[in-house]
Design an enzyme around this catalytic site. Structure first.
Site, short mmCIF file in Angstrom:
data_model
loop_
_atom_site.label_atom_id
_atom_site.label_comp_id
_atom_site.label_asym_id
_atom_site.label_seq_id
_atom_site.Cartn_x
_atom_site.Cartn_y
_atom_site.Cartn_z
N HIS A 182 3.67 14.13 -29.72
CA HIS A 182 3.32 12.79 -29.26
C HIS A 182 4.05 12.59 -27.96
O HIS A 182 5.25 12.82 -27.86
CB HIS A 182 3.70 11.71 -30.28
CG HIS A 182 2.66 11.50 -31.33
ND1 HIS A 182 1.43 10.93 -31.05
CD2 HIS A 182 2.64 11.83 -32.64
CE1 HIS A 182 0.69 10.91 -32.16
NE2 HIS A 182 1.40 11.44 -33.13
N GLU B 217 -0.48 5.14 -26.41
CA GLU B 217 -0.03 6.41 -25.85
C GLU B 217 -0.88 6.79 -24.63
O GLU B 217 -0.36 7.25 -23.61
CB GLU B 217 -0.12 7.50 -26.92
CG GLU B 217 0.59 8.79 -26.59
CD GLU B 217 0.69 9.71 -27.80
OE1 GLU B 217 1.55 10.59 -27.79
OE2 GLU B 217 -0.11 9.54 -28.75
#
Length: 284
Positions: free
Chosen positions: A39, A121
């Site tokens: 991530h 994100e």
């Protein structure tokens, strides 16, 4: 059947001695490969389905970790599960991947890419969440173009990336490209695997019938694109307690690789679990 193992930095941490010891243990037990997750950025309230991700989870950079693991081992193949491709510029990424592959003497061969599922994100790296699928498709093409190019350079003019006479060195170790596997359990991911991937690695909570349909979709997409469906690798998650009979069942479904993980954090417990699995499935 090939067997890989996942090292979850968010849960095991990023202590270098511990990471190196785990990788050496996996190699000692006969595992083919080690996978790292990614991530790029988390934030309060980030959710995958119903699971709210603690924002302080230490997701270390997977390629940096794999380069470190390569230096601590001799034969483990290096994999990502998954690298979020739309959040990386393919020109930079092509060089990073080729460098890891070269320094590891050809072990960066299980790159698995996904498109990401967290809107925040995407926003953090300036990517339009709605276009990340198309961006991923184009990035795959750009990576292969750069790896195959010579000193005369290559050009590309696409929706997201554009360049002329670009030269990218070093090249992968004794190869003109690196395999790119596609992760994800959506129909779009299955099609992407067939159209562009060297393999398919679905995750998620799908029923056996849904998994069968996704695999057939990937194979059909490969055939429709003029590619050989039988050349696709099929990777699935497994468990450390699975039996040889279950492995045979999955092999009959076309699975060519199983990636397992351990919930144990104590090194002695990890060794016991991995050694037991290796003995049960004759990895050594």
């Amino acid at each position: 059947m090939k067997f890989g193992i996942s090292y979850g930095t968010p849960y095991f941490g990023v202590d270098p001695d511990r990471m190196a010891a785990f990788a050496r243990l996996a190699e000692e037990c006969g595992f083919e490969s080690l996978y790292m997750p990614e991530h790029v950025a988390l934030y309060p309230g980030a959710k995958l389905g119903a699971y709210e991700m603690p924002p302080a989870l230490p997701y270390a950079d997977p390629l940096d970790c794999l380069a470190f693991v390569a230096a601590a081992t001799e034969r483990l193949l290096l994999g990502t599960g998954v690298l979020l491709l739309p959040y990386h510029h393919p020109v930079t990424l092509a060089k990073r991947l080729a460098t890891v592959d070269l320094l590891s003497k050809g072990r960066m061969r299980l790159l698995t890419v996904g498109i990401g599922a967290l809107p925040g994100e995407a926003a953090a790296v300036g990517v339009d969440f709605a276009t990340r699928g198309r961006r991923t498709d184009e990035a795959i093409d750009v990576l292969r173009l750069l790896w195959a190019g010579d000193e005369d350079g290559v050009g590309h003019d696409g929706e997201f990336f554009s360049f002329e006479n670009l030269v990218s060195f070093p090249k992968p170790y004794r190869a003109t490209s690196l395999p790119i596997h596609v992760g994800g359990s959506s129909a779009a991911a299955a099609r992407r695997a067939g159209e562009r991937g060297d393999g398919y690695f679905p995750g998620g909570s799908l029923t056996p019938a849904e998994r069968a349909r996704q695999w057939e979709l990937a194979r059909a997409a490969a055939a429709e694109s003029g590619r050989d469906p039988d050349a696709l690798e099929y990777t699935r998650f497994g468990s450390l307690d699975m039996t040889p009979e279950r492995v045979e069942e999955l092999a009959a479904e076309g699975v060519t690789r199983l990636v397992v993980n351990t919930a144990a954090t104590d090194p002695a417990e990890q060794r016991a679990e991995l050694e037991s699995f290796a003995e049960r499935h004759a990895l050594l």
